[in-house]
Design a protein around this motif. Structure first.
Motif, PDB file in Angstrom:
ATOM      1  N   LYS A 168       2.158   6.569  -7.013  1.00 15.91           N
ATOM      2  CA  LYS A 168       1.179   7.584  -7.459  1.00 15.91           C
ATOM      3  C   LYS A 168       1.757   8.985  -7.297  1.00 15.91           C
ATOM      4  CE  LYS A 168      -3.352   5.435  -6.891  1.00 15.91           C
ATOM      5  NZ  LYS A 168      -3.599   4.476  -5.818  1.00 15.91           N
ATOM      6  N   GLU A 169       2.468   9.197  -6.188  1.00 17.99           N
ATOM      7  CA  GLU A 169       3.063  10.511  -5.947  1.00 17.99           C
ATOM      8  C   GLU A 169       4.115  10.831  -7.010  1.00 17.99           C
ATOM      9  OE1 GLU A 169       5.311  12.949  -2.434  1.00 17.99           O
ATOM     10  OE2 GLU A 169       3.855  11.423  -1.857  1.00 17.99           O
ATOM     11  N   ASP A 205       2.351   1.654  -3.484  1.00 20.62           N
ATOM     12  CA  ASP A 205       1.352   2.204  -4.418  1.00 20.62           C
ATOM     13  C   ASP A 205       1.179   3.711  -4.211  1.00 20.62           C
ATOM     14  OD1 ASP A 205       1.029  -0.360  -5.381  1.00 20.62           O
ATOM     15  OD2 ASP A 205      -0.826  -0.753  -4.256  1.00 20.62           O
ATOM     16  N   LYS A 206       1.144   4.114  -2.936  1.00 14.42           N
ATOM     17  CA  LYS A 206       0.965   5.535  -2.604  1.00 14.42           C
ATOM     18  C   LYS A 206       2.116   6.364  -3.178  1.00 14.42           C
ATOM     19  CE  LYS A 206       1.765   8.218   1.460  1.00 14.42           C
ATOM     20  NZ  LYS A 206       1.967   8.186   2.888  1.00 14.42           N
ATOM     21  N   TYR A 207       3.346   5.895  -2.991  1.00 12.19           N
ATOM     22  CA  TYR A 207       4.493   6.671  -3.459  1.00 12.19           C
ATOM     23  C   TYR A 207       4.667   6.604  -4.982  1.00 12.19           C
ATOM     24  CZ  TYR A 207       5.703   7.867   1.270  1.00 12.19           C
ATOM     25  OH  TYR A 207       5.663   8.388   2.542  1.00 12.19           O
ATOM     26  N   LYS A 231       0.844  -1.214   0.000  1.00 13.84           N
ATOM     27  CA  LYS A 231       0.000   0.000   0.000  1.00 13.84           C
ATOM     28  C   LYS A 231       0.874   1.257   0.000  1.00 13.84           C
ATOM     29  CE  LYS A 231      -3.972  -2.106   2.256  1.00 13.84           C
ATOM     30  NZ  LYS A 231      -4.567  -2.377   3.564  1.00 13.84           N
TER      31      LYS A 231
END
Length: 183
Positions: free
Chosen positions: A167-168, A163-165, A160
């Motif tokens: 996207k960043e 995925d967050k980074y 997770k």
């Protein structure tokens, strides 16, 4: 957040911060004082960041003006700018140094966007490498009396974060590409 995940979150955050700093140094048609961030001036024998030897302003959208604290530094600042990869020839009037940014051609913009995407891809690879290191570290925990369920949970949380980074990184690439392509 689990302390085992904290270190990987911190490393991924640093990767994104580094990428954002890299993007700030790429010039995109408008004068941005951050293109001078990596330039060091010979200040009485020691390399000193250009921001510490003068006042940097942007009086016009395509011009950076550097007013050195000491007039004797004008030659050194010009030398440092010429030796850097900024690609602009400085001009001075004896008091201030001016860097006039030429209009960026469409071809050059596309090349810059390509470079931004390449750096973004490198950022994603770095984030994925951190995930791999994390997963390897979690697998070693199995030998230290940690249940399989806990390890699966840690791996899931790490995914997770990844995925967050990712996207960043995509967002940073998109914003910089848009900035470059805006005339």
């Amino acid at each position: 957040m689990n302390e085992k995940l904290q270190q990987f979150d911190s490393k991924m955050r640093k990767t994104c911060d580094h990428l954002a700093a890299e993007f700030a140094t790429i010039r995109a048609g408008r004068a941005n004082p951050h293109v001078l961030d990596r330039i060091k001036v010979n200040y009485y024998g020691s390399p000193t960041p250009i921001q510490q030897v003068g006042n940097i302003t942007v009086p016009e959208p395509r011009m950076i003006q550097i007013a050195p604290w000491e007039k004797s530094l004008i030659r050194e600042i010009e030398k440092a700018i010429m030796a850097s990869d900024v690609g602009i020839t400085p001009s001075n009037d004896g008091n201030v140094i001016r860097l006039v940014f030429p209009e960026v051609t469409e071809e050059r913009r596309k090349a810059l966007v390509k470079d931004v995407k390449k750096k973004g891809e490198e950022g994603k690879v770095a984030v994925r490498n951190i995930r791999r290191d994390g997963n390897d570290a979690f697998k070693k925990l199995a030998k230290e009396d940690v249940s399989e369920d806990e390890i699966k949970e840690l791996e899931s949380e790490l995914q997770k974060l990844t995925d967050k980074y990712i996207k960043e990184v995509d967002k940073l690439v998109e914003e910089k590409s848009k900035e470059i392509m805006t005339v």
